[in-house]
Design an enzyme around this catalytic site. Structure first.
Site, PDB file in Angstrom:
ATOM      1  N   LYS A  73     -13.315  61.401 -57.179  1.00  0.00           N
ATOM      2  CA  LYS A  73     -11.901  61.446 -56.674  1.00  0.00           C
ATOM      3  C   LYS A  73     -11.579  60.181 -55.831  1.00  0.00           C
ATOM      4  O   LYS A  73     -10.339  59.855 -55.809  1.00  0.00           O
ATOM      5  CB  LYS A  73     -11.931  62.596 -55.676  1.00  0.00           C
ATOM      6  CG  LYS A  73     -10.661  63.520 -55.467  1.00  0.00           C
ATOM      7  CD  LYS A  73     -10.640  64.442 -56.673  1.00  0.00           C
ATOM      8  CE  LYS A  73      -9.576  65.372 -56.711  1.00  0.00           C
ATOM      9  NZ  LYS A  73      -9.582  66.317 -57.942  1.00  0.00           N
ATOM     10  N   TYR A 120     -14.250  60.444 -63.855  1.00  0.00           N
ATOM     11  CA  TYR A 120     -13.920  61.803 -63.371  1.00  0.00           C
ATOM     12  C   TYR A 120     -13.925  62.654 -64.587  1.00  0.00           C
ATOM     13  O   TYR A 120     -14.755  62.623 -65.611  1.00  0.00           O
ATOM     14  CB  TYR A 120     -12.618  61.606 -62.852  1.00  0.00           C
ATOM     15  CG  TYR A 120     -12.389  62.793 -61.673  1.00  0.00           C
ATOM     16  CD1 TYR A 120     -13.544  62.824 -60.843  1.00  0.00           C
ATOM     17  CD2 TYR A 120     -11.476  63.739 -61.888  1.00  0.00           C
ATOM     18  CE1 TYR A 120     -13.295  64.007 -59.805  1.00  0.00           C
ATOM     19  CE2 TYR A 120     -11.677  64.853 -60.948  1.00  0.00           C
ATOM     20  CZ  TYR A 120     -12.608  64.980 -59.992  1.00  0.00           C
ATOM     21  OH  TYR A 120     -12.324  65.983 -59.148  1.00  0.00           O
ATOM     22  N   ASN A 129     -11.431  72.572 -66.752  1.00  0.00           N
ATOM     23  CA  ASN A 129     -12.160  71.681 -67.228  1.00  0.00           C
ATOM     24  C   ASN A 129     -13.579  71.686 -66.649  1.00  0.00           C
ATOM     25  O   ASN A 129     -13.880  72.565 -65.603  1.00  0.00           O
ATOM     26  CB  ASN A 129     -11.522  70.157 -66.768  1.00  0.00           C
ATOM     27  CG  ASN A 129     -11.392  70.069 -65.214  1.00  0.00           C
ATOM     28  OD1 ASN A 129     -12.285  70.075 -64.382  1.00  0.00           O
ATOM     29  ND2 ASN A 129     -10.131  69.819 -64.818  1.00  0.00           N
ATOM     30  N   ASN A 139      -3.380  66.477 -64.999  1.00  0.00           N
ATOM     31  CA  ASN A 139      -4.573  66.185 -64.215  1.00  0.00           C
ATOM     32  C   ASN A 139      -4.022  66.008 -62.679  1.00  0.00           C
ATOM     33  O   ASN A 139      -3.027  65.345 -62.619  1.00  0.00           O
ATOM     34  CB  ASN A 139      -5.108  64.950 -64.843  1.00  0.00           C
ATOM     35  CG  ASN A 139      -6.523  64.730 -64.189  1.00  0.00           C
ATOM     36  OD1 ASN A 139      -6.827  64.485 -63.160  1.00  0.00           O
ATOM     37  ND2 ASN A 139      -7.532  64.418 -64.998  1.00  0.00           N
ATOM     38  N   GLU A 154     -12.913  69.710 -51.083  1.00  0.00           N
ATOM     39  CA  GLU A 154     -12.853  69.689 -52.724  1.00  0.00           C
ATOM     40  C   GLU A 154     -13.869  70.403 -53.180  1.00  0.00           C
ATOM     41  O   GLU A 154     -15.120  70.372 -52.769  1.00  0.00           O
ATOM     42  CB  GLU A 154     -13.299  68.170 -52.961  1.00  0.00           C
ATOM     43  CG  GLU A 154     -12.964  68.017 -54.604  1.00  0.00           C
ATOM     44  CD  GLU A 154     -11.620  67.943 -55.010  1.00  0.00           C
ATOM     45  OE1 GLU A 154     -11.656  68.179 -56.491  1.00  0.00           O
ATOM     46  OE2 GLU A 154     -10.670  68.007 -54.498  1.00  0.00           O
ATOM     47  N   ASP A 155     -13.563  71.130 -54.216  1.00  0.00           N
ATOM     48  CA  ASP A 155     -14.650  72.221 -54.842  1.00  0.00           C
ATOM     49  C   ASP A 155     -15.399  72.982 -53.876  1.00  0.00           C
ATOM     50  O   ASP A 155     -16.647  73.008 -54.097  1.00  0.00           O
ATOM     51  CB  ASP A 155     -15.427  71.217 -55.477  1.00  0.00           C
ATOM     52  CG  ASP A 155     -14.720  70.944 -57.072  1.00  0.00           C
ATOM     53  OD1 ASP A 155     -13.631  71.247 -57.116  1.00  0.00           O
ATOM     54  OD2 ASP A 155     -15.470  70.071 -58.066  1.00  0.00           O
ATOM     55  N   ARG A 198     -18.561  74.984 -55.754  1.00  0.00           N
ATOM     56  CA  ARG A 198     -17.686  75.323 -57.021  1.00  0.00           C
ATOM     57  C   ARG A 198     -17.424  73.952 -57.697  1.00  0.00           C
ATOM     58  O   ARG A 198     -16.185  73.549 -57.480  1.00  0.00           O
ATOM     59  CB  ARG A 198     -16.624  76.437 -56.668  1.00  0.00           C
ATOM     60  CG  ARG A 198     -15.958  76.854 -57.899  1.00  0.00           C
ATOM     61  CD  ARG A 198     -14.680  77.256 -57.525  1.00  0.00           C
ATOM     62  NE  ARG A 198     -13.795  76.402 -57.315  1.00  0.00           N
ATOM     63  CZ  ARG A 198     -12.910  75.120 -58.213  1.00  0.00           C
ATOM     64  NH1 ARG A 198     -13.346  75.405 -59.430  1.00  0.00           N
ATOM     65  NH2 ARG A 198     -12.392  74.345 -57.596  1.00  0.00           N
ATOM     66  N   ASP A 217      -7.102  69.986 -52.670  1.00  0.00           N
ATOM     67  CA  ASP A 217      -6.562  69.672 -53.962  1.00  0.00           C
ATOM     68  C   ASP A 217      -6.640  70.683 -55.034  1.00  0.00           C
ATOM     69  O   ASP A 217      -5.851  70.778 -55.750  1.00  0.00           O
ATOM     70  CB  ASP A 217      -7.134  68.280 -54.417  1.00  0.00           C
ATOM     71  CG  ASP A 217      -6.791  67.850 -55.632  1.00  0.00           C
ATOM     72  OD1 ASP A 217      -5.289  67.558 -55.640  1.00  0.00           O
ATOM     73  OD2 ASP A 217      -7.500  67.477 -56.752  1.00  0.00           O
ATOM     74  N   ASP A 218      -7.782  71.510 -55.162  1.00  0.00           N
ATOM     75  CA  ASP A 218      -7.869  72.519 -55.956  1.00  0.00           C
ATOM     76  C   ASP A 218      -6.822  73.783 -55.887  1.00  0.00           C
ATOM     77  O   ASP A 218      -6.559  74.333 -56.975  1.00  0.00           O
ATOM     78  CB  ASP A 218      -9.149  72.997 -55.878  1.00  0.00           C
ATOM     79  CG  ASP A 218     -10.366  72.165 -56.114  1.00  0.00           C
ATOM     80  OD1 ASP A 218     -10.447  71.515 -57.068  1.00  0.00           O
ATOM     81  OD2 ASP A 218     -11.150  72.239 -55.285  1.00  0.00           O
TER      82      ASP A 218
END
Length: 549
Positions: free
Chosen positions: A176, A106, A410, A454, A247-248, A158, A270-271
């Site tokens: 993930k 990850y 990150n 994290n 996610e993203d 993203r 999660d972001d």
């Protein structure tokens, strides 16, 4: 002896595999660890070398090979290949060496892997659902051979701090879900990674001969929303009760999709929410050192996107729990973006920024904002590498005896500052958390052990708790419970060495406790569909996959 069967009872019906078919099934393959009797029974004679290796010997061989590779991308490729061959062995390696392996499978290595995904792609893992599949998504999902309980889905717009990587973003849901299995024991058979390939606006990818996704500009507007809705509806029908993690996604999609679905089905982002919980837990830990209450802090964010506002929203809720009004709590959280301090009256503010647009004169740069607002904590989530300059860090040290400095972006190239910089320019007084891994820092005779803020401390346990309880929703109260639980698990020894989070090898213990706290909320609020066991923790632990033959 019987042939091996799937490890969970809800697999789609299929004949037990034998011979080469068995060796090519990563969920059931044990490779050279198949015993003599199993080789006879399962038609494996002749396909394997004579010596039978134990799992421990296999793990040692994997690590020997892995550590001989020249760089982390090569290690990522090797581990991905192992994942495709032998899931149990892959997860045994990860679980027993989480400090070493997590940064490879990850962040930060997964970012580079996504950038080069077209070159390193080997075998399909998960499902690619493209805009060309509109009207047929239910049919596509019926091809998935297992009964998913957890889906991680991205549209690739993203990816980390790297931007639009389109279909190459598949590395994120795969990584993930690997952490869900390794860190919280969600069985890999119950995990489904998905990329919604709606195209990409990254012209470099569109020109790349090895790009694996749709070669068109991104779907947008109503067509995009209808496509996502078709996926969500089809996923819920194919896998009843499935938990979906967004996610993203880019800001303009992330907030809208979360608010659209969160009150009706079990979804989370999660972001926004996982990042918020891990940051809040870090603040609770920092205050054990610096003293004071959360409701007394002044927080300044570098960034004003989904991570920043998600963290700020959860901090506001936590401050309100300590007695502040909502307005008072909001006033203690400030955002900065590429145009400076987010203030009222500024043109073009998007909806998610308006809540934190305060009455104040415009301030054009972050350092001026620090000197003017005098924050006790700065939280970097803008993916602007080096933005916490020596001047920024020195200013925080001048204002605060124990400045709180969270550089959470990150991969490492996007980190606001390094651990060494945070400690050096605050004379070792910073209470530091990072989004990328850093080695211990030795300064003036003292050793600091920084730990990543994290999301893997949070989302695996949240997912496990929601799945185990059969929760109908995933709520902010669950993330608050997760943050408090994570902070509680930080030991005095951790705090003494500057660590605001538990050691990573404790991650399965951490995830179990977080799952218990999340499930308790589900039962308390009437959201659980599974009967409540007499011993919830024992039940949670019984649900956790342990990768053994």
């Amino acid at each position: 002896m019987t042939a091996p069967v799937r490890a969970t009872p809800n697999s789609k019906t299929m004949d037990p595999p034998r011979g080469l078919t068995l060796l090519r099934d990563p969920l059931l393959n044990k490779g050279t660890a198949f015993t003599e009797a199993e080789r006879d029974e399962l038609g494996l004679r002749g396909f394997l070398p004579a010596h039978v290796l134990s799992m421990e010997e296999q793990v040692a061989r994997v690590l020997t090979n892995l550590r001989s590779l020249p760089n982390d991308l090569e290690k990522y490729i090797a581990l991905n290949s192992l994942h495709d061959r032998n899931e149990a062995l892959f997860f045994r390696v990860v679980c027993d060496n989480i400090d070493e392996i997590q940064p490879i499978i990850y962040t930060p290595t997964v970012g580079l892997a996504c950038q080069r995904f077209g070159l390193i792609f080997q075998r399909p893992r998960g499902m690619f659902i493209s805009a060309n599949d509109r009207g047929h998504i239910a049919e596509l999902l019926s091809n998935w051979p297992y009964q998913a309980k957890l889906i991680v889905v991205t549209d690739g717009e993203r990816i980390l701090g790297l931007g639009d990587l389109g279909a190459h973003g598949m590395g994120i849901p795969v990584g993930k879900l690997s952490l869900y299995s390794a860190c919280a024991g969600i069985h890999p058979e119950n995990c489904l990674p998905v990329v919604l390939d709606v195209g990409t606006n990254n012209q470099d990818l569109l020109n790349d001969r090895y790009y694996i996704g749709l070669r068109q500009k991104r779907l947008s507007g109503q067509a995009y929303d209808d496509f996502v809705d078709e996926f969500v509806t089809a996923a819920r029908a194919a896998f009843p009760g499935v938990l979906i993690q967004f996610e993203d996604f880019a800001n303009h999609s992330a907030f809208r999709l979360l608010h659209k679905y969160r009150d009706d089905i079990p979804v989370f982002n999660d972001d926004i929410q996982g990042t918020a919980a891990v940051a809040l837990a870090g603040l609770f830990s920092a205050l054990r050192v610096g003293g004071g209450k959360l409701s007394e802090q002044q927080i300044l964010f570098l960034g004003a996107g989904e991570a920043a506002t998600g963290i700020a929203d959860l901090i506001v809720s936590a401050m309100m729990a300590e007695g502040l009004s909502e307005a008072e709590a909001i006033k203690r959280n400030w955002l900065t973006d590429s145009r400076g301090l987010v203030v009222k009256g500024r043109a073009g503010l998007t909806e998610h920024k308006l809540r934190y647009a305060h009455d104040h004169a415009p301030l054009d740069d972050f350092l001026t904002a620090i000197r003017t607002l005098r924050p006790t904590a700065i939280i970097g989530v803008a993916a602007v590498g080096g933005a916490f300059t020596p001047e920024v860090l020195k200013a925080m040290g001048e204002i605060n005896d124990r400045p709180i400095v969270f550089a959470l972006s990150n991969p490492t190239s996007k980190a606001e500052c390094s651990a060494e910089e945070a400690y050096r320019y605050t004379e070792g007084r910073a209470l530091f958390a990072c989004g990328s891994p850093y080695d211990p820092v030795h300064l003036d005779g003292k050793t600091f052990v920084p730990r990543q803020g994290n999301n893997s401390y949070i989302f695996p346990g949240v997912g496990l708790g929601a799945v185990a309880s059969g929760s109908k929703l995933v709520t902010d109260e669950m993330f608050m419970a997760a943050a408090h639980t994570l902070a509680y698990l930080v030991t005095p020894e951790d705090i003494e060495q500057g660590s605001l989070y538990p050691s990573l090898p404790r991650i399965r213990e951490v995830s179990a406790h977080i799952a218990e706290a999340v499930a308790e909320v589900a039962y308390k609020r009437g959201l659980a569909t599974a009967p409540k066991p007499n011993d919830l923790m024992a039940f949670i632990e019984s649900q956790m996959y342990n990768p053994l033959y």
